[in-house]
Design an enzyme around this catalytic site. Structure first.
Site, PDB file in Angstrom:
ATOM      1  N   THR A   1       0.735  -1.105   0.078  1.00 40.62           N
ATOM      2  CA  THR A   1       0.117  -0.029  -0.199  1.00 40.62           C
ATOM      3  C   THR A   1       0.759   1.223  -0.103  1.00 40.62           C
ATOM      4  OG1 THR A   1      -1.917  -1.094   0.977  1.00 40.62           O
ATOM      5  CG2 THR A   1      -1.525   1.312   1.590  1.00 40.62           C
TER       6      THR A   1
ATOM      7  N   HIS B   1      -7.364 -10.781  -1.869  1.00 45.45           N
ATOM      8  CA  HIS B   1      -6.770 -10.532  -0.718  1.00 45.45           C
ATOM      9  C   HIS B   1      -7.708 -11.123   0.523  1.00 45.45           C
ATOM     10  CE1 HIS B   1      -4.593  -8.723   2.463  1.00 45.45           C
ATOM     11  NE2 HIS B   1      -4.510  -7.372   2.032  1.00 45.45           N
TER      12      HIS B   1
ATOM     13  N   ASN C   1      -5.147 -10.542   6.645  1.00 41.98           N
ATOM     14  CA  ASN C   1      -4.730  -9.372   7.258  1.00 41.98           C
ATOM     15  C   ASN C   1      -6.168  -8.764   7.946  1.00 41.98           C
ATOM     16  OD1 ASN C   1      -2.408  -9.750   6.762  1.00 41.98           O
ATOM     17  ND2 ASN C   1      -1.990  -8.129   5.266  1.00 41.98           N
TER      18      ASN C   1
ATOM     19  N   TYR D   1      -9.173  -8.277   6.914  1.00 44.86           N
ATOM     20  CA  TYR D   1     -10.112  -7.488   5.957  1.00 44.86           C
ATOM     21  C   TYR D   1     -11.344  -8.464   5.762  1.00 44.86           C
ATOM     22  CZ  TYR D   1      -6.316  -4.416   5.471  1.00 44.86           C
ATOM     23  OH  TYR D   1      -5.390  -3.444   5.634  1.00 44.86           O
TER      24      TYR D   1
ATOM     25  N   ASN E   1      -5.064  -5.809  12.264  1.00 44.01           N
ATOM     26  CA  ASN E   1      -6.357  -5.410  12.174  1.00 44.01           C
ATOM     27  C   ASN E   1      -7.551  -6.128  13.215  1.00 44.01           C
ATOM     28  OD1 ASN E   1      -5.874  -3.322  10.212  1.00 44.01           O
ATOM     29  ND2 ASN E   1      -5.834  -4.619   8.768  1.00 44.01           N
TER      30      ASN E   1
END
Ligand code: 8OZ
Length: 374
Positions: A44, A193, A196, A198, A253
């Site tokens: 990112t 993805h 992490n 999400y 996260n």
């Protein structure tokens, strides 16, 4: 240690004539011939323009790194709802496709290959990043600890809205649409993805998924959304151009699971049905230590009937070991690619690496982005 010093240590003529490692040798990934086994990981960088559109500067950045065996794009949202950080790119509008085409053309012209990483952040967002200031969505209405990165700075996360059962098909369709957009934009494939913390990870793990419908409860139910997405994306691109990223033991996260091995060994077993291009794992804590339960990724890899891409804290020494002991097929390097666009060459020759300071990672323009010496 670098490759040059390793070679110095080999005195036997026979040994000298053998390749010391196949890390720098070509590798076949589905229909693609990678120049080497070194992958540029998804990074990112938060430098998209208005409308979450990438432009010529981003194309220059990716083209500078085209000597990687394969580039994985920075995480790229499949919809406005999937956005969770300021200035990250999208891949669902015509303008975004045209913007990304500059990058894929530039990478191909430089002799490289590039996959798009498809991303929906779920609850790792904020109303200020959503259409009409709506609440972010998740598996269940559980707020994450921490703060969202918005255009006006860091703000505490809010409690998300739990998705209705009949909304999920629409998000699966958003993934398929984004995969079609990635194809039109000239990407060589896509990575889903599912790591992490999400959205897909929020459904997989039992700390964030308290649902009682067919997307919650049993392992089969918690995996359903992720597997539906994989099926839809494979339908668009062919499964040999689709990979998936998992981070089974990462707490990134604010996520966790009561039984990471049970959950992710099941998921990987289910993924075998697709014959994917690869399985990409974050080994340990994302952007953190490689604190891995004994044998976890060796066992997970042995359960996956395909190419295994290893990620997290790899340097040359660890990468050589991974190949020597056949612990991984492909090795992802992330942060080292920020300050070293010619990382592959530097690893091969032993040239020292530059360490990009954290202030350059997210946001801004060319400084700390395209101005690293090659
Ligand atoms: C760092 C900063 C923002 C996003 C991830 C996409 O964790 C990310 C990310 C990493 O996968």
């Amino acid at each position: 240690m670098n490759l040059a010093s390793l070679k110095d240590r080999c005195t036997s003529k026979n040994l000298m004539s053998l390749p010391i490692t196949d890390l720098f040798q070509p590798f076949r990934l589905g229909p693609l011939e990678l120049a080497n086994r070194i992958i540029m990981g998804p990074l990112t960088r938060a430098r998209a323009g208005k409308g979450d559109v990438q432009g010529p500067l981003n194309a220059e950045y990716y083209a500078q790194r085209a000597s990687a065996g394969l580039i994985l794009s920075e995480a790229t949202q499949i919809s406005q709802q999937g956005k969770g950080y300021a200035w990250t790119p999208g891949i669902y509008t015509d303008e975004q496709v045209a913007g990304w085409k500059l990058s894929t053309d530039a990478v191909h012209k430089a002799g490289g290959l590039i996959y798009a990483q498809l991303w929906h952040v779920g609850r790792i967002s904020h109303p200020s990043l959503q259409e009409n200031e709506k609440l972010p969505v998740s598996a269940s209405a559980i707020a994450p600890q921490g703060k969202a990165f918005t255009e006006t700075g860091f703000v505490p996360f809010v409690t998300p809205r739990a998705l209705e059962t009949d909304e999920i098909a629409g998000i699966v369709a958003d993934y398929a649409h984004a995969a079609r957009c990635a194809k039109t934009a000239g990407f060589d494939g896509v990575e889903v993805h599912s790591a992490n913390g999400y959205l897909l990870d929020q459904f997989l793990r039992d700390q964030t998924n308290k649902r009682t419908d067919r997307y919650g409860g049993s392992l089969e139910n918690r995996s359903r959304f992720c597997l539906e997405v994989m099926a839809a994306v494979c339908d668009v691109l062919g499964s040999d151009r689709v990979g998936i990223r998992l981070a089974p033991v990462s707490a990134a996260n604010d996520i966790s699971d009561s039984d990471p091995w049970g959950t992710f060994s099941y998921v990987v077993e289910q993924l075998n049905q697709f014959k994917l291009a690869y399985l990409h794992c974050v080994e340990g804590q994302t952007i953190g230590p490689r604190d891995i339960p004994e044998g976890f990724f060796v066992k997970l890899r042995s359960q996956f009937e395909g190419v295994y891409m290893a990620n997290n804290g790899y340097d040359l020494e660890l990468a050589l070991k991974a190949r020597r002991e056949n612990l991984a097929d492909l090795i992802c390097f992330g942060r080292p690619f920020i300050g070293n666009p010619n990382l592959v060459e530097k690893l091969r020759t032993g040239e020292p690496l530059l360490d990009a300071p954290r202030e350059t990672w997210y946001g801004g323009g060319a400084a700390g982005y395209t101005d690293w010496p090659a």
